[in-house]
Each structure stands twice: as C-alpha cells, then as structure tokens.
Design a protein around this motif. Structure first.
Motif, PDB file in Angstrom:
ATOM      1  N   HIS A 291       0.878  -1.175   0.000  1.00  0.00           N
ATOM      2  CA  HIS A 291       0.000   0.000   0.000  1.00  0.00           C
ATOM      3  C   HIS A 291       0.912   1.221   0.000  1.00  0.00           C
ATOM      4  CE1 HIS A 291      -4.249   1.027   0.417  1.00  0.00           C
ATOM      5  NE2 HIS A 291      -3.835   2.103   1.047  1.00  0.00           N
ATOM      6  N   VAL A 292       1.689   1.346  -1.109  1.00  0.00           N
ATOM      7  CA  VAL A 292       2.803   2.283  -1.157  1.00  0.00           C
ATOM      8  C   VAL A 292       2.704   3.184  -2.388  1.00  0.00           C
ATOM      9  CG1 VAL A 292       5.329   2.435  -1.191  1.00  0.00           C
ATOM     10  CG2 VAL A 292       4.231   0.494  -0.090  1.00  0.00           C
ATOM     11  N   CYS A 293       3.035   4.465  -2.194  1.00  0.00           N
ATOM     12  CA  CYS A 293       3.158   5.428  -3.297  1.00  0.00           C
ATOM     13  C   CYS A 293       4.607   5.883  -3.350  1.00  0.00           C
ATOM     14  CB  CYS A 293       2.242   6.617  -3.063  1.00  0.00           C
ATOM     15  SG  CYS A 293       0.487   6.177  -3.088  1.00  0.00           S
ATOM     16  N   MET A 294       4.939   6.682  -4.376  1.00  0.00           N
ATOM     17  CA  MET A 294       6.328   7.127  -4.485  1.00  0.00           C
ATOM     18  C   MET A 294       6.448   8.448  -5.232  1.00  0.00           C
ATOM     19  SD  MET A 294       7.922   4.732  -7.468  1.00  0.00           S
ATOM     20  CE  MET A 294       7.256   4.781  -9.128  1.00  0.00           C
ATOM     21  N   ASP A 295       7.570   9.098  -4.992  1.00  0.00           N
ATOM     22  CA  ASP A 295       8.052  10.185  -5.829  1.00  0.00           C
ATOM     23  C   ASP A 295       9.195   9.571  -6.640  1.00  0.00           C
ATOM     24  OD1 ASP A 295       6.285  11.795  -4.462  1.00  0.00           O
ATOM     25  OD2 ASP A 295       7.822  12.667  -3.160  1.00  0.00           O
ATOM     26  N   TYR A 296       9.296   9.953  -7.923  1.00  0.00           N
ATOM     27  CA  TYR A 296      10.217   9.275  -8.839  1.00  0.00           C
ATOM     28  C   TYR A 296      10.901  10.297  -9.730  1.00  0.00           C
ATOM     29  CZ  TYR A 296      11.560   5.775 -12.414  1.00  0.00           C
ATOM     30  OH  TYR A 296      12.235   4.958 -13.281  1.00  0.00           O
ATOM     31  N   GLU A 297      12.232  10.357  -9.634  1.00  0.00           N
ATOM     32  CA  GLU A 297      13.008  11.273 -10.474  1.00  0.00           C
ATOM     33  C   GLU A 297      14.030  10.478 -11.287  1.00  0.00           C
ATOM     34  OE1 GLU A 297      15.994  15.106 -10.184  1.00  0.00           O
ATOM     35  OE2 GLU A 297      14.938  14.439  -8.402  1.00  0.00           O
ATOM     36  N   PRO A 298      13.751  10.292 -12.594  1.00  0.00           N
ATOM     37  CA  PRO A 298      14.693   9.523 -13.420  1.00  0.00           C
ATOM     38  C   PRO A 298      15.920  10.344 -13.792  1.00  0.00           C
ATOM     39  CG  PRO A 298      12.846  10.268 -14.754  1.00  0.00           C
ATOM     40  CD  PRO A 298      12.567  10.704 -13.347  1.00  0.00           C
ATOM     41  N   PHE A 299      17.044   9.652 -13.976  1.00  0.00           N
ATOM     42  CA  PHE A 299      18.260  10.297 -14.473  1.00  0.00           C
ATOM     43  C   PHE A 299      19.028   9.290 -15.313  1.00  0.00           C
ATOM     44  CE2 PHE A 299      19.143   8.638 -10.226  1.00  0.00           C
ATOM     45  CZ  PHE A 299      20.283   7.872 -10.438  1.00  0.00           C
ATOM     46  N   ARG A 300      19.853   9.807 -16.194  1.00  0.00           N
ATOM     47  CA  ARG A 300      20.612   8.942 -17.093  1.00  0.00           C
ATOM     48  C   ARG A 300      21.738   8.267 -16.312  1.00  0.00           C
ATOM     49  NH1 ARG A 300      20.035   8.548 -22.168  1.00  0.00           N
ATOM     50  NH2 ARG A 300      19.010  10.566 -22.320  1.00  0.00           N
ATOM     51  N   VAL A 301      21.863   6.972 -16.476  1.00  0.00           N
ATOM     52  CA  VAL A 301      22.906   6.197 -15.813  1.00  0.00           C
ATOM     53  C   VAL A 301      23.358   5.101 -16.768  1.00  0.00           C
ATOM     54  CG1 VAL A 301      21.274   4.636 -14.675  1.00  0.00           C
ATOM     55  CG2 VAL A 301      23.524   4.955 -13.694  1.00  0.00           C
ATOM     56  N   SER A 302      24.620   4.814 -16.740  1.00  0.00           N
ATOM     57  CA  SER A 302      25.151   3.728 -17.569  1.00  0.00           C
ATOM     58  C   SER A 302      25.055   2.426 -16.794  1.00  0.00           C
ATOM     59  CB  SER A 302      26.611   3.998 -17.935  1.00  0.00           C
ATOM     60  OG  SER A 302      26.712   5.170 -18.705  1.00  0.00           O
ATOM     61  N   TYR A 303      24.774   1.373 -17.513  1.00  0.00           N
ATOM     62  CA  TYR A 303      24.687   0.048 -16.894  1.00  0.00           C
ATOM     63  C   TYR A 303      26.084  -0.463 -16.573  1.00  0.00           C
ATOM     64  CZ  TYR A 303      23.913  -4.927 -16.282  1.00  0.00           C
ATOM     65  OH  TYR A 303      23.896  -6.204 -15.783  1.00  0.00           O
ATOM     66  N   THR A 304      26.268  -0.931 -15.335  1.00  0.00           N
ATOM     67  CA  THR A 304      27.510  -1.558 -14.912  1.00  0.00           C
ATOM     68  C   THR A 304      27.170  -2.967 -14.427  1.00  0.00           C
ATOM     69  OG1 THR A 304      28.365   0.590 -14.181  1.00  0.00           O
ATOM     70  CG2 THR A 304      29.489  -1.380 -13.346  1.00  0.00           C
ATOM     71  N   PRO A 305      27.662  -3.998 -15.116  1.00  0.00           N
ATOM     72  CA  PRO A 305      27.336  -5.374 -14.717  1.00  0.00           C
ATOM     73  C   PRO A 305      27.617  -5.624 -13.239  1.00  0.00           C
ATOM     74  CG  PRO A 305      28.537  -5.371 -16.790  1.00  0.00           C
ATOM     75  CD  PRO A 305      28.585  -3.962 -16.260  1.00  0.00           C
ATOM     76  N   GLY A 306      26.688  -6.283 -12.576  1.00  0.00           N
ATOM     77  CA  GLY A 306      26.846  -6.623 -11.168  1.00  0.00           C
ATOM     78  C   GLY A 306      26.440  -5.539 -10.199  1.00  0.00           C
ATOM     79  N   GLN A 307      26.040  -4.368 -10.699  1.00  0.00           N
ATOM     80  CA  GLN A 307      25.624  -3.266  -9.838  1.00  0.00           C
ATOM     81  C   GLN A 307      24.121  -3.026  -9.970  1.00  0.00           C
ATOM     82  OE1 GLN A 307      27.719  -1.621  -7.693  1.00  0.00           O
ATOM     83  NE2 GLN A 307      29.138  -3.218  -8.335  1.00  0.00           N
ATOM     84  N   PRO A 308      23.472  -2.509  -8.913  1.00  0.00           N
ATOM     85  CA  PRO A 308      22.047  -2.165  -9.040  1.00  0.00           C
ATOM     86  C   PRO A 308      21.856  -1.169 -10.184  1.00  0.00           C
ATOM     87  CG  PRO A 308      22.772  -1.994  -6.761  1.00  0.00           C
ATOM     88  CD  PRO A 308      23.998  -2.217  -7.591  1.00  0.00           C
ATOM     89  N   TYR A 309      20.766  -1.332 -10.916  1.00  0.00           N
ATOM     90  CA  TYR A 309      20.520  -0.480 -12.087  1.00  0.00           C
ATOM     91  C   TYR A 309      19.089   0.013 -12.027  1.00  0.00           C
ATOM     92  CZ  TYR A 309      20.302   0.878 -17.032  1.00  0.00           C
ATOM     93  OH  TYR A 309      20.160   1.564 -18.197  1.00  0.00           O
ATOM     94  N   VAL A 310      18.902   1.197 -11.450  1.00  0.00           N
ATOM     95  CA  VAL A 310      17.570   1.767 -11.332  1.00  0.00           C
ATOM     96  C   VAL A 310      17.427   2.976 -12.244  1.00  0.00           C
ATOM     97  CG1 VAL A 310      15.887   2.830  -9.764  1.00  0.00           C
ATOM     98  CG2 VAL A 310      17.289   0.916  -8.982  1.00  0.00           C
ATOM     99  N   GLY A 311      18.386   3.868 -12.198  1.00  0.00           N
ATOM    100  CA  GLY A 311      18.316   5.066 -13.029  1.00  0.00           C
ATOM    101  C   GLY A 311      17.283   6.063 -12.540  1.00  0.00           C
ATOM    102  N   ALA A 312      17.030   6.055 -11.238  1.00  0.00           N
ATOM    103  CA  ALA A 312      16.055   6.990 -10.676  1.00  0.00           C
ATOM    104  C   ALA A 312      16.290   7.127  -9.182  1.00  0.00           C
ATOM    105  CB  ALA A 312      14.642   6.510 -10.929  1.00  0.00           C
ATOM    106  N   THR A 313      15.883   8.275  -8.663  1.00  0.00           N
ATOM    107  CA  THR A 313      15.831   8.467  -7.225  1.00  0.00           C
ATOM    108  C   THR A 313      14.390   8.237  -6.811  1.00  0.00           C
ATOM    109  OG1 THR A 313      17.607  10.093  -7.316  1.00  0.00           O
ATOM    110  CG2 THR A 313      16.196  10.124  -5.360  1.00  0.00           C
ATOM    111  N   LEU A 314      14.188   7.300  -5.904  1.00  0.00           N
ATOM    112  CA  LEU A 314      12.837   6.942  -5.461  1.00  0.00           C
ATOM    113  C   LEU A 314      12.652   7.309  -3.996  1.00  0.00           C
ATOM    114  CD1 LEU A 314      12.595   3.300  -6.843  1.00  0.00           C
ATOM    115  CD2 LEU A 314      11.841   5.381  -7.970  1.00  0.00           C
TER     116      LEU A 314
END
Length: 144
Positions: free
Chosen positions: A53-76
């Motif tokens: 029962h959750v809402c969010m604020d979401y700000e996307p930003f450009r990020v490069s994919y790095t294998p083995g690292q979390p990949y969200v590309g946003a501040t949540l």
C-alpha cells in the motif's frame, strides 16, 4: 482496447522526462501486488493475498549500466498511500467471484511473505518485522 492502462501525464515519468521529480505516483514501482505468492482455499473460496500500500516520488536520471551493480536510473522516495491506515501493507482475503475484499489486516510494512491457507481454516503469513502470523481464514482475526 488492448488491456493497456490509461496513463495520466502528470504521473508519467516518461512524459515528464529526465531530472523531473514526479510526485504522488500510486502505486509505487513495487506495484500493489508484487512477486510474493498468494494462496487459495477451496474451503472458503477466497484468495489470501499479501499486498503493498505504497506510493512514491520518482526522479529519473541517465545512468550507464555496470554489470553486477544495481541499475535503477532513478531516485525513489516511497511512502504510505494517502488516506491509508498509515502503514505500507495489508494482508487481504479476496473473493474473485465478487471482485471484492472480504477482510483486510493492516500491516506497518509491505507484506512480502507468501501466504499458506490450510484445510483447518487457518492462514499463515509473515511480516517484515519477523513475525509469523496465523489468522482465521473466514474473518482474518489474528490467532497467533
């Protein structure tokens, strides 16, 4: 026509674009029902469903994919849904024939455990605080 949800532009992170904080997106990226398994009881005809029962604020930003690292590309930023009980989850009994909630137990956090319905009329689920709960299958009353 195709079963795709209608998108409201003011809540569309794609529409608002990069580096724009879109606020009040409900449900959050978790969805209202995530990967945690529900359970069905042929005794009651009900599904027992762990929910968010959750809402969010979401700000996307450009990020490069790095294998083995979390990949969200946003501040949540996630928070309880407005008008809710103040918690972030519910454990519900769902009547699929009628399309409605029969009972709902409020939880402080999202319910990420699975559910287990028994022939004895007891349903089990766990909480993020580490509790195993046993509830009455017909009423949702907490037994343990």
């Amino acid at each position: 026509t195709f079963g795709r949800p209608l998108v409201v532009d003011k809540y569309s992170t794609e529409h608002n674009g990069e580096d724009v904080n879109t606020t009040g997106v409900c449900p959050a990226a978790l969805g209202t029902k995530d990967q945690q398994p529900a359970s069905f009881s042929p005794e009651t005809g009900l599904f027992y469903v762990p929910t968010n029962h959750v809402c969010m604020d979401y700000e996307p930003f450009r990020v490069s994919y790095t294998p083995g690292q979390p990949y969200v590309g946003a501040t949540l930023s996630m928070f309880p849904a407005p008008g809710s009980h103040g918690g972030m989850g519910n454990f519900i009994a769902w009547d699929a024939r009628k399309g409605k909630i029969v009972w709902s137990n409020k939880e402080q956090f999202s319910v990420w455990s699975g559910a287990l319905a028994t022939a004895g009329g007891v349903v089990f689920y766990g909480t993020l605080e580490g509790y195993l709960k046993a509830v009455d299958a017909k009423t949702g009353k907490e037994l343990y």
